[in-house]
Design a protein around this motif. Structure first.
Motif, mmCIF file in Angstrom:
data_model
loop_
_atom_site.group_PDB
_atom_site.id
_atom_site.type_symbol
_atom_site.label_atom_id
_atom_site.label_comp_id
_atom_site.label_asym_id
_atom_site.label_seq_id
_atom_site.Cartn_x
_atom_site.Cartn_y
_atom_site.Cartn_z
ATOM 1 N N ALA A 101 0.846 -1.196 0.000
ATOM 2 C CA ALA A 101 0.000 0.000 0.000
ATOM 3 C C ALA A 101 0.878 1.241 0.000
ATOM 4 N N CYS A 102 0.231 2.385 -0.185
ATOM 5 C CA CYS A 102 0.946 3.646 -0.202
ATOM 6 C C CYS A 102 0.116 4.734 0.473
ATOM 7 N N TRP A 103 0.805 5.627 1.157
ATOM 8 C CA TRP A 103 0.198 6.826 1.731
ATOM 9 C C TRP A 103 0.889 8.048 1.143
ATOM 10 N N ILE A 104 0.140 9.150 1.077
ATOM 11 C CA ILE A 104 0.715 10.421 0.627
ATOM 12 C C ILE A 104 0.457 11.463 1.700
ATOM 13 N N ALA A 105 1.499 12.240 2.015
ATOM 14 C CA ALA A 105 1.334 13.367 2.935
ATOM 15 C C ALA A 105 1.888 14.611 2.253
ATOM 16 N N GLY A 106 1.101 15.697 2.255
ATOM 17 C CA GLY A 106 1.545 16.920 1.605
ATOM 18 C C GLY A 106 1.266 18.139 2.464
ATOM 19 N N VAL A 107 2.106 19.159 2.282
ATOM 20 C CA VAL A 107 1.984 20.393 3.050
ATOM 21 C C VAL A 107 1.713 21.555 2.102
ATOM 22 N N SER A 108 0.599 22.257 2.307
ATOM 23 C CA SER A 108 0.238 23.442 1.529
ATOM 24 C C SER A 108 0.166 23.107 0.025
ATOM 25 N N PHE A 109 1.029 23.675 -0.794
ATOM 26 C CA PHE A 109 1.094 23.347 -2.220
ATOM 27 C C PHE A 109 1.242 21.831 -2.416
ATOM 28 N N GLY A 110 2.059 21.205 -1.562
ATOM 29 C CA GLY A 110 2.270 19.759 -1.650
ATOM 30 C C GLY A 110 1.005 18.961 -1.383
#
Length: 218
Positions: A101-110
């Protein structure tokens, strides 16, 4: 924390990668804030997210978007950066062929880039979106949102006010089987100055719950 270099659509991309000790461990990709406003993979929140997932046994990658640090290319207003993120996930999957599996974490623009990647990659089963700029970027593509996740905002965010994110969440939260949660860190601004510990508490609380459910199901 090994330095890695992999090939992206605009040339070389530099990153930091920590492989999991366990075979078949999930992958996490961490996406940094806006490149034109000082965002890099060494952003304090990105750094904290990276180690949070490392400590949970994930294989974790953070990287600089094109034109940042030693990554080649030039800022591309989101389109190229989405391609960079897809290339990063491709690379992480290539070195972790057994990852389940995969998770994505992003900040603001990300966070905006991460949510777009989520729509294109069915293997992404969870996300953390921090200070998502719902007032500046169109999030209407989240219809329906294919995976459950957490939005976190600061109550004093003047760059991307909470109310704009709440309206996005309310539009998509009714999709079947998908639960979008929202945490507000009191007193925090867009950059969580002086509030990163409180931010990470909110993230940890959510991950404890989600990953605990996964372990029980297994």
């Amino acid at each position: 924390m090994p330095e890695v270099v992999f090939t992206g659509p605009a040339g070389r991309i530099e990153g930091r990668y920590q492989p999991a000790k366990q075979k078949g461990a999930p992958i996490a990709i961490i996406l940094h804030p806006h490149p034109q406003f000082g965002g890099t993979m060494n952003n304090q929140i990105v750094y904290n997210l990276y180690y949070d997932f490392v400590n949970r046994g994930f294989s974790v990658l953070r990287f600089n978007f094109r034109g940042v640090g030693r990554s080649q290319g030039a800022f591309d207003h989101g389109q190229g950066e989405l391609s960079d993120a897809a290339a990063a996930l491709d690379w992480a999957q290539a070195v972790n062929p057994d990852a389940r599996a995969c998770w994505i974490a992003g900040v603001s623009f990300g966070a905006w880039i991460g949510m777009q990647l989520l729509m294109r990659r069915p293997e992404v089963e969870g996300f953390i979106s921090i200070a998502a700029m719902a007032n500046r970027y169109d999030f209407s593509f989240l219809a329906p949102c294919p995976s459950s996740g957490l939005f976190v905002h600061g109550s004093e965010d003047r760059v991307a006010p909470v109310k704009d994110v709440v309206s996005v969440i309310e539009k998509v939260k009714t999709q079947k089987g998908v639960k979008l949660e929202h945490a507000v860190v009191e007193g925090a601004n867009h950059f969580f100055d002086g509030k990163v510990d409180e931010l990470m508490l909110a993230v940890d609380e959510y991950l404890d719950k989600r990953l605990g459910e996964t372990e029980e199901a297994a």
